[in-house]
Design a protein around this motif. Structure first.
Motif, mmCIF file in Angstrom:
data_model
loop_
_atom_site.group_PDB
_atom_site.id
_atom_site.type_symbol
_atom_site.label_atom_id
_atom_site.label_comp_id
_atom_site.label_asym_id
_atom_site.label_seq_id
_atom_site.Cartn_x
_atom_site.Cartn_y
_atom_site.Cartn_z
ATOM 1 N N GLY A 41 0.781 -1.232 0.000
ATOM 2 C CA GLY A 41 0.000 0.000 0.000
ATOM 3 C C GLY A 41 0.809 1.275 0.000
ATOM 4 O O GLY A 41 0.249 2.366 0.052
ATOM 5 N N ARG A 42 2.126 1.168 -0.069
ATOM 6 C CA ARG A 42 2.999 2.340 -0.065
ATOM 7 C C ARG A 42 4.100 2.115 -1.102
ATOM 8 O O ARG A 42 4.464 0.991 -1.418
ATOM 9 N N ARG A 43 4.653 3.202 -1.578
ATOM 10 C CA ARG A 43 5.866 3.114 -2.389
ATOM 11 C C ARG A 43 6.604 4.443 -2.313
ATOM 12 O O ARG A 43 6.015 5.490 -2.037
ATOM 13 N N PHE A 44 7.895 4.362 -2.542
ATOM 14 C CA PHE A 44 8.724 5.556 -2.551
ATOM 15 C C PHE A 44 8.604 6.222 -3.919
ATOM 16 O O PHE A 44 8.556 5.554 -4.945
ATOM 17 N N ALA A 45 8.534 7.540 -3.899
ATOM 18 C CA ALA A 45 8.373 8.308 -5.141
ATOM 19 C C ALA A 45 9.388 9.434 -5.156
ATOM 20 O O ALA A 45 9.623 10.093 -4.133
ATOM 21 N N ALA A 46 10.012 9.639 -6.301
ATOM 22 C CA ALA A 46 11.004 10.704 -6.419
ATOM 23 C C ALA A 46 10.362 12.048 -6.120
ATOM 24 O O ALA A 46 9.326 12.398 -6.693
ATOM 25 N N GLN A 47 10.975 12.765 -5.211
ATOM 26 C CA GLN A 47 10.462 14.095 -4.878
ATOM 27 C C GLN A 47 10.968 15.078 -5.926
ATOM 28 O O GLN A 47 12.065 15.610 -5.830
ATOM 29 N N ASP A 48 10.146 15.310 -6.921
ATOM 30 C CA ASP A 48 10.496 16.238 -7.988
ATOM 31 C C ASP A 48 9.337 17.210 -8.195
ATOM 32 O O ASP A 48 8.323 17.157 -7.494
ATOM 33 N N ALA A 49 9.502 18.078 -9.161
ATOM 34 C CA ALA A 49 8.481 19.099 -9.391
ATOM 35 C C ALA A 49 7.134 18.478 -9.745
ATOM 36 O O ALA A 49 6.078 18.979 -9.333
ATOM 37 N N ALA A 50 7.165 17.382 -10.497
ATOM 38 C CA ALA A 50 5.910 16.742 -10.888
ATOM 39 C C ALA A 50 5.164 16.202 -9.673
ATOM 40 O O ALA A 50 3.940 16.325 -9.574
ATOM 41 N N LEU A 51 5.898 15.619 -8.733
ATOM 42 C CA LEU A 51 5.248 15.096 -7.538
ATOM 43 C C LEU A 51 4.699 16.229 -6.683
ATOM 44 O O LEU A 51 3.555 16.185 -6.224
ATOM 45 N N LEU A 52 5.494 17.255 -6.466
ATOM 46 C CA LEU A 52 5.094 18.347 -5.578
ATOM 47 C C LEU A 52 3.997 19.216 -6.177
ATOM 48 O O LEU A 52 3.367 20.000 -5.455
ATOM 49 N N ALA A 53 3.751 19.077 -7.471
ATOM 50 C CA ALA A 53 2.713 19.885 -8.122
ATOM 51 C C ALA A 53 1.316 19.584 -7.583
ATOM 52 O O ALA A 53 0.396 20.387 -7.775
ATOM 53 N N ASP A 54 1.163 18.439 -6.901
ATOM 54 C CA ASP A 54 -0.160 18.143 -6.351
ATOM 55 C C ASP A 54 -0.508 19.045 -5.172
ATOM 56 O O ASP A 54 -1.667 19.110 -4.742
ATOM 57 N N GLY A 55 0.489 19.743 -4.615
ATOM 58 C CA GLY A 55 0.243 20.673 -3.528
ATOM 59 C C GLY A 55 -0.074 20.036 -2.197
ATOM 60 O O GLY A 55 -0.409 20.735 -1.235
ATOM 61 N N LEU A 56 0.065 18.725 -2.092
ATOM 62 C CA LEU A 56 -0.291 18.027 -0.860
ATOM 63 C C LEU A 56 0.817 18.130 0.182
ATOM 64 O O LEU A 56 2.004 18.214 -0.150
ATOM 65 N N HIS A 57 0.424 18.120 1.431
ATOM 66 C CA HIS A 57 1.372 18.003 2.530
ATOM 67 C C HIS A 57 2.055 16.636 2.419
ATOM 68 O O HIS A 57 1.446 15.642 1.979
ATOM 69 N N TYR A 58 3.303 16.579 2.835
ATOM 70 C CA TYR A 58 4.072 15.328 2.793
ATOM 71 C C TYR A 58 3.296 14.174 3.439
ATOM 72 O O TYR A 58 3.191 13.076 2.864
ATOM 73 N N GLU A 59 2.748 14.397 4.621
ATOM 74 C CA GLU A 59 2.044 13.337 5.336
ATOM 75 C C GLU A 59 0.726 12.986 4.649
ATOM 76 O O GLU A 59 0.362 11.810 4.555
ATOM 77 N N THR A 60 0.025 13.991 4.158
ATOM 78 C CA THR A 60 -1.258 13.750 3.494
ATOM 79 C C THR A 60 -1.070 12.917 2.237
ATOM 80 O O THR A 60 -1.881 12.031 1.930
ATOM 81 N N ARG A 61 0.000 13.173 1.507
ATOM 82 C CA ARG A 61 0.278 12.403 0.288
ATOM 83 C C ARG A 61 0.484 10.923 0.600
ATOM 84 O O ARG A 61 0.026 10.044 -0.128
ATOM 85 N N ILE A 62 1.172 10.642 1.700
ATOM 86 C CA ILE A 62 1.371 9.250 2.095
ATOM 87 C C ILE A 62 0.023 8.602 2.403
ATOM 88 O O ILE A 62 -0.262 7.481 1.960
ATOM 89 N N ALA A 63 -0.802 9.304 3.161
ATOM 90 C CA ALA A 63 -2.070 8.736 3.607
ATOM 91 C C ALA A 63 -3.059 8.544 2.469
ATOM 92 O O ALA A 63 -3.787 7.548 2.433
ATOM 93 N N THR A 64 -3.101 9.486 1.542
ATOM 94 C CA THR A 64 -4.138 9.440 0.508
ATOM 95 C C THR A 64 -3.693 8.764 -0.778
ATOM 96 O O THR A 64 -4.512 8.190 -1.504
ATOM 97 N N GLN A 65 -2.391 8.822 -1.064
ATOM 98 C CA GLN A 65 -1.899 8.259 -2.319
ATOM 99 C C GLN A 65 -0.879 7.144 -2.122
ATOM 100 O O GLN A 65 -0.498 6.488 -3.093
ATOM 101 N N GLY A 66 -0.424 6.960 -0.899
ATOM 102 C CA GLY A 66 0.563 5.920 -0.636
ATOM 103 C C GLY A 66 1.944 6.248 -1.153
ATOM 104 O O GLY A 66 2.786 5.347 -1.296
ATOM 105 N N LEU A 67 2.206 7.517 -1.426
ATOM 106 C CA LEU A 67 3.483 7.930 -1.996
ATOM 107 C C LEU A 67 4.349 8.590 -0.936
ATOM 108 O O LEU A 67 3.955 9.592 -0.323
ATOM 109 N N ILE A 68 5.539 8.050 -0.717
ATOM 110 C CA ILE A 68 6.489 8.591 0.249
ATOM 111 C C ILE A 68 7.518 9.403 -0.528
ATOM 112 O O ILE A 68 8.389 8.845 -1.215
ATOM 113 N N ALA A 69 7.399 10.721 -0.483
ATOM 114 C CA ALA A 69 8.310 11.592 -1.231
ATOM 115 C C ALA A 69 9.742 11.368 -0.742
ATOM 116 O O ALA A 69 10.026 11.455 0.450
#
Length: 278
Positions: A62-90
């Motif tokens: 249910g989780r995976r590591f994701a490259a913290q780049d401009a494309a990822l950060l464009a979602d505007g989500l808080h680091y913790e919220t992104r993990i909880a809602t998308q399973g992506l660990i920046a």
């Protein structure tokens, strides 16, 4: 150590880790890294592991590591919220702090998931830019946390009173026979700072009375998830890790007498009772 990965303001306050090529691989044989020995190759290989390598070596349901780049950060989500809602660990590339964070996720997913869930609960209440004392406690444990298992409750008054020489030197045998032990290191900032051998590190400890390391770690995860602990940073006990027998090359009386590291108890300071192993 109050920022999340990717928080530029926090980065300026953080310890500056040495470049990968300047880290002596021998440092990873320190007891602080013992639980992560199975993934030592990720730390000692000449090249940094990429995101695909991390996800292959450290699979998380249910989780995976994701490259913290401009494309990822464009979602505007808080680091913790992104993990909880998308399973992506920046995860930043070529970054010790985030690599150690990945190792802790793989070794202690229940604790990391509980920390994330509690952070998100507070973010929903406080908003993404304000932080309460519970969030500070959660972050301190996430960054610098250790879980200490105590089988002999008679040792706790020594810790309660910051009687460090008694706790570490006089009771050294109890650290060796299981009367007291560091059951888990979960603070990835501690690991980052240990890249420079000899640094005098202080863990922020949650204590569990019990005899089984795994059961005590599971109890901490359960307590975090239920909101039983980490409502305030003052719940966390300081543990000067260089005092743990075998964790520093010099542990004589003069060493234990360094009051700027083995600090005396502040007037009025009290610690909560330990959790109990289920």
């Amino acid at each position: 150590m109050t920022g999340q990965p990717g928080d530029a303001g926090a980065d300026r306050r953080r310890f500056l880790a040495p470049p990968r090529g300047q880290v002596d691989p021998a440092c990873f044989r320190h007891p602080l890294f013992a639980q992560y020995a199975g993934h030592r190759a990720l730390l000692t290989a000449s090249a940094w592991p990429g995101i695909d390598t991390l996800n292959a070596a450290l699979p998380l349901p249910g989780r995976r590591f994701a490259a913290q780049d401009a494309a990822l950060l464009a979602d505007g989500l808080h680091y913790e919220t992104r993990i909880a809602t998308q399973g992506l660990i920046a995860t930043r590339s070529e970054n010790w702090h985030d690599l150690f964070n990945a190792l802790v996720w793989a070794r202690h997913p229940a604790i990391k998931s509980a920390l994330n869930a509690r952070q998100c609960l507070h973010i929903a209440t406080m908003g993404p830019r304000r932080r309460n004392r519970a969030q500070q406690a959660l972050t301190q444990f996430d960054e610098c946390g250790v879980i200490v298992r105590v089988a002999d409750p008679a040792l706790l008054p020594l810790w309660d009173g910051h009687r460090w020489a008694d706790l570490f030197a006089a009771q050294a045998a109890r650290w060796r026979d299981g009367g007291i032990a560091v059951a888990a290191v979960v603070g990835h900032a501690l690991m980052e700072q240990a890249l420079l051998p000899g640094r005098l590190l202080v863990g922020r400890a949650v204590v569990v009375q019990g005899r089984d390391d795994a059961a005590c770690v599971a109890r901490v995860a359960e307590a975090i998830a239920a909101g039983e602990i980490l409502d305030d940073p003052l719940e966390l006990r300081p543990l000067p890790l260089a005092g743990v027998p075998g964790w520093h090359p010099r542990q004589d009386a003069a060493f234990h007498g360094q009051a700027d590291y083995f600090r005396p108890l502040r007037a009025g300071r009290r610690y909560p009772p330990p959790l109990r192993e289920v």
